[in-house]
Design an enzyme around this catalytic site. Structure first.
Site, short mmCIF file in Angstrom:
data_model
loop_
_atom_site.label_atom_id
_atom_site.label_comp_id
_atom_site.label_asym_id
_atom_site.label_seq_id
_atom_site.Cartn_x
_atom_site.Cartn_y
_atom_site.Cartn_z
N CYS A 201 -11.75 -69.92 5.90
CA CYS A 201 -10.99 -71.16 5.76
C CYS A 201 -9.54 -70.79 5.47
O CYS A 201 -9.27 -69.89 4.68
CB CYS A 201 -11.56 -71.97 4.60
SG CYS A 201 -10.69 -73.51 4.30
N HIS B 138 4.81 -86.09 7.01
CA HIS B 138 5.03 -85.77 5.59
C HIS B 138 3.80 -86.02 4.74
O HIS B 138 3.91 -86.40 3.57
CB HIS B 138 6.24 -86.54 5.03
CG HIS B 138 7.54 -86.06 5.61
ND1 HIS B 138 8.74 -86.63 5.32
CD2 HIS B 138 7.81 -85.06 6.47
CE1 HIS B 138 9.70 -86.01 5.98
NE2 HIS B 138 9.15 -85.04 6.69
N GLU C 235 1.53 -77.18 17.70
CA GLU C 235 1.73 -76.89 16.27
C GLU C 235 2.72 -75.75 16.07
O GLU C 235 3.29 -75.61 15.01
CB GLU C 235 0.41 -76.63 15.55
CG GLU C 235 -0.31 -75.37 15.94
CD GLU C 235 -1.55 -75.10 15.09
OE1 GLU C 235 -2.00 -75.99 14.36
OE2 GLU C 235 -2.06 -73.98 15.18
ZN LIG Z 1 -2.07 -74.64 10.80
#
Ligand SMILES: [Zn+2]
Length: 167
Positions: A31, A75, A154
């Site tokens: 994780c 945010h 991303e």
């Molecule tokens: Zn990430």
């Protein structure tokens, strides 16, 4: 003009970004730690021309809807509600997050986006944004659209694309 072919209109704008925190789980017990991205969204819609306006869909409205969808999660800490490993529990004004049953984070509720997805990967974010956009476009009466393709990036050169065909 003859009716041949299909049209695609795309929207990529510098303001279609959301700067959000997240962590994802991997296969097994791995994780990530909490971190953030400046995510960027872009969308393509396909469909027949509206014979009154001669466009597929109004750019201004498409940009407006996409900006609102991005602002909804900007945010914030993105948390998955459908994960089998990440537990997300609201306690009044806070959200407690556990991973594999172990307490991990506590966030202010107002700083979190609790999302109906199993993991906050770009794939799932792209699918979620597509579903939200589809609802908005249907509500706006865009019955001529045949497909939506959503890309969420991303990092530079690291993105996922989700495509749905509308029938
Ligand atoms: Zn990430």
């Amino acid at each position: 003009m003859q009716e041949r072919g299909e049209f695609r209109v795309s929207v990529t704008k510098d303001y279609l970004v959301f700067s959000s925190a997240h962590f994802i789980t991997f296969a097994g017990h791995r994780c990530e730690g909490l971190h953030g991205h400046n995510y960027r969204a872009s969308v393509i819609v396909e469909g027949a021309l509206n014979k009154e306006t001669w466009f597929v869909f109004d750019f201004v409205e498409l940009k407006h809807v996409m900006k609102r969808l991005c602002d909804e999660i900007d945010h914030l800490v993105l948390l998955p509600l459908q994960s089998e490993r990440v537990g997300v529990v609201e306690n009044g004004e806070t959200v407690s997050v556990s991973v594999d049953g172990k307490p991990r984070y506590v966030f202010p509720r107002k700083d979190c986006a609790l999302l109906p997805i199993p993991n906050t990967t770009v794939e799932m974010l792209a699918q979620l944004l597509t579903e939200r956009l589809q609802r908005e476009l249907q509500a706006a009466g865009a019955s001529n659209l045949t497909a939506i393709e959503m890309e969420v990036e991303e990092n530079f050169g690291q993105s996922a694309v989700y495509r749905v065909t509308l029938t």
